[in-house]
Enzyme design. Structure first.
Site, mmCIF file in Angstrom:
data_model
loop_
_atom_site.group_PDB
_atom_site.id
_atom_site.type_symbol
_atom_site.label_atom_id
_atom_site.label_comp_id
_atom_site.label_asym_id
_atom_site.label_seq_id
_atom_site.Cartn_x
_atom_site.Cartn_y
_atom_site.Cartn_z
ATOM 1 C CB CYS A 1 47.045 -6.087 57.159
ATOM 2 S SG CYS A 1 46.743 -6.839 55.535
ATOM 3 C CG HIS B 1 49.818 -9.790 58.633
ATOM 4 N ND1 HIS B 1 48.634 -9.553 59.301
ATOM 5 C CD2 HIS B 1 49.512 -9.796 57.322
ATOM 6 C CE1 HIS B 1 47.653 -9.423 58.419
ATOM 7 N NE2 HIS B 1 48.163 -9.563 57.215
ATOM 8 C CD GLU C 1 49.614 -10.276 62.757
ATOM 9 O OE1 GLU C 1 48.711 -10.528 61.933
ATOM 10 O OE2 GLU C 1 50.255 -9.193 62.745
#
Length: 193
Positions: A77, A175, A177
Site C-alpha cells: 500500500c 493489502h 494481509e
C-alpha cells in the site's frame, strides 16, 4: 528465516505480523538498520499520508537504507507508493526504486477506493497459484500509472498498476494481509522467493 517488518510508525503493521504468524513464521518489527540489512525478507508496510510517512523515514535514516537492500523487499500500500519516484500526496519525493509517479484518482471514481477489486495481467512468481481476476482488498486515493515495472493491474474507472517489481523489490497496492486465502498465498509466495 529472518523476516523483518519495517517499523516507522506508518500504521497497520500488527495485522501483517499476525498474517505472517498464521503462515507459521515469526516476523520482527524494527527500525534498526543492522536488523533490516541482516533479514532474509523485508516487508515495508504503510497506511497513512505520504509526506508525513516520508518524514518519519528520513528521521530514522531509513530513506537511505531501503533503496540499498539486496534481499527481497515487499512494499504494501503506502509502502509501495513511497518506493516510487514521486507522490502527489503532500508533494512528496519517494525512494525512487520504481521509476514512476503516484497520482490522485481524478474524481470520476469514488475516492478513496475501499473494498474488493480484481487483479489481472499477473506477471511474477509473487502470484504463483493466484488466478487471473482474483479479488484483493484495497484502500487508497492515489494510484500508480501503468509502467514497465507493472506486474499486476486493477481497473477502477481507469486501469492502474496494482503491483510492481524492480530487481529484488516488489510492491503491491492491495493489502495481502486482509485479502483472505489469496492474500495469504501471495505473502507465502514472497517468503519463498
Amino acid at each position: 528465516m529472518k523476516i523483518v517488518i519495517i517499523n516507522y510508525g506508518a500504521g497497520n503493521i500488527q495485522s501483517i505480523k499476525f498474517a505472517i504468524k498464521r503462515l507459521g513464521y515469526e516476523a520482527v518489527l524494527t527500525d534498526n538498520e543492522e536488523e533490516i540489512r541482516n533479514a532474509d525478507k523485508v516487508i515495508f508496510p504503510g497506511v497513512g499520508e505520504a509526506s508525513s510517512a516520508m518524514e518519519k523515514l528520513k528521521h530514522t535514516g531509513l530513506d537511505k537504507v531501503i533503496p540499498t537492500l539486496k534481499q527481497p523487499v515487499l512494499g504494501i500500500c503506502l509502502g509501495m507508493q513511497l518506493m516510487c519516484k514521486y507522490c502527489e500526496e503532500g508533494n512528496t519525493n519517494g525512494l525512487n526504486i520504481f521509476d514512476v509517479d503516484v497520482i490522485k484518482f481524478d474524481g470520476s471514481e469514488k475516492v478513496p477506493q475501499i473494498g474488493w477489486n480484481q487483479i489481472e495481467n499477473l506477471k511474477s512468481d509473487l502470484f504463483k497459484g493466484i488466478k487471473e481476476k482474483e479479488y484483493m482488498y484495497l484502500v487508497h486515493s492515489f494510484y500508480v500509472t501503468l509502467n514497465e515495472e507493472t506486474i499486476a493491474t486493477t481497473n477502477y474507472g481507469i486501469k492502474y498498476a496494482s503491483a510492481l517489481k524492480e530487481k529484488n523489490f516488489y510492491g503491491v497496492q492491495f493489502h495481502p494481509e486482509k485479502s483472505s486465502k489469496a492474500g495469504a498465498q501471495i505473502l507465502q509466495n514472497f517468503l519463498e522467493l
